[in-house]
Design an enzyme around this catalytic site. Structure first.
Site, PDB file in Angstrom:
ATOM      1  N   ARG A  25      14.555  45.959  98.428  1.00 16.90           N
ATOM      2  CA  ARG A  25      13.103  46.106  98.299  1.00 16.90           C
ATOM      3  C   ARG A  25      12.753  46.485  96.864  1.00 16.90           C
ATOM      4  NH1 ARG A  25      11.535  51.554  98.354  1.00 16.90           N
ATOM      5  NH2 ARG A  25      13.137  53.020  99.074  1.00 16.90           N
ATOM      6  N   GLY A  26      11.447  46.405  96.566  1.00 20.10           N
ATOM      7  CA  GLY A  26      10.931  46.881  95.286  1.00 20.10           C
ATOM      8  C   GLY A  26      11.560  46.213  94.076  1.00 20.10           C
ATOM      9  N   ASN A  99      20.510  50.465  90.636  1.00 13.59           N
ATOM     10  CA  ASN A  99      19.066  50.524  90.835  1.00 13.59           C
ATOM     11  C   ASN A  99      18.635  51.550  91.881  1.00 13.59           C
ATOM     12  OD1 ASN A  99      16.169  49.315  91.022  1.00 13.59           O
ATOM     13  ND2 ASN A  99      17.004  49.067  93.089  1.00 13.59           N
ATOM     14  N   TYR A 167      14.203  64.714  89.725  1.00 15.98           N
ATOM     15  CA  TYR A 167      14.268  63.299  89.361  1.00 15.98           C
ATOM     16  C   TYR A 167      14.485  63.143  87.856  1.00 15.98           C
ATOM     17  CZ  TYR A 167      12.565  58.501  88.625  1.00 15.98           C
ATOM     18  OH  TYR A 167      12.429  57.177  88.240  1.00 15.98           O
ATOM     19  N   GLY A 199       9.060  51.184  83.767  1.00 12.41           N
ATOM     20  CA  GLY A 199       7.650  51.519  83.689  1.00 12.41           C
ATOM     21  C   GLY A 199       7.125  51.926  85.062  1.00 12.41           C
TER      22      GLY A 199
END
Length: 245
Positions: A25-26, A99, A167, A199
């Site tokens: 996903r994403g 990722n 994070y 981004g």
């Protein structure tokens, strides 16, 4: 090195294979789609294999080559099992795109221990274990690309995100992996490692207000995963230009 320097873009040998974690996903899915469109054989890492197969269907429908692997970067045994399955099928990973990530909220005092452990394990430790699993083979074969999907929130130069302290710290740690791995790589083999920041991207993590599409966020990762021999290593990039650590 000046950010104005332009590097060539390699359309990557169609015999190459790329492993993308969190690929269902994403941004991860956009990376898988982009690599498949470039003729790369994609290994899509997904925590849930069924979810991964659902996501892979659209890639196959447009002629892409994709294999789904159950892969939870939190679990050392899951990483080891994935490597063993790929080795057994003689699948050599030429590009590793780290990722998969989590985005816990909370400042340095408010973040919970569980959030801190999760951020470190998913965003830093998992990529490190994957590097240790796959990069030695890249060195032996003489070719490899490692892309660590980081964030501007982990950049001391751009300013850490204090509202997502765990994070930010974990992504800064991921950048440290990029720098130290680049230093550890031998001079002979064509193996490169870079960090990139996508981004603010409209994904489940980024939220609906984010202005960038997953495809825009994936572009620099695709570039770094397919760099030619004269491309950079040991850098931090956004929109194919260097950004500060």
């Amino acid at each position: 090195m000046s950010s104005a320097i332009q590097y060539t873009f390699d359309q990557m040998d169609t015999n190459r294979t790329a492993l993308v974690t969190g690929g269902n996903r994403g941004i991860g899915l956009a990376i898988c789609e982009g690599l498949a469109d470039r003729g790369v054989h994609v290994v899509m890492g997904a925590r849930d294999e069924e979810t991964g197969e659902d996501a892979a269907a659209s890639i196959r429908e447009r002629g892409g080559s994709v294999r789904v692997e159950q892969l939870d970067v939190i679990e050392t045994a899951s990483i080891e099992a994935c490597k063993e399955r790929l080795d057994a099928d003689e699948v050599a990973v030429d590009a590793l795109v780290n990722n998969a990530g989590v985005y816990p909220e909370g400042d340095a005092l408010g973040v919970s221990i569980d959030q801190l452990d999760q951020a470190w394990t998913v965003n830093t430790r998992g990529p490190w274990l994957l590097v240790k699993a796959f990069v030695p083979d890249m060195i032996e074969r003489g070719y490899g690309r490692v892309v660590n999907v980081s964030s501007g929130s982990g950049s001391f130069g751009e300013g850490l995100d204090t509202n997502h302290a765990a994070y930010s710290a974990a992504k800064a740690g991921l950048n440290a992996l990029t720098m130290t791995l680049d230093n550890a790589l031998p001079d002979g083999p064509d193996v490169k490692v870079n960090s990139m920041g996508p981004g603010w991207v409209h994904t489940r993590m980024g939220g609906e207000a984010a202005p960038r599409t997953p495809e825009e966020g994936a572009d620099t990762a695709l570039w770094l995963a397919t760099l030619p021999e004269d491309g950079p290593s040991g850098g931090f990039f956004r929109d194919r230009e260097r950004i500060p650590w």
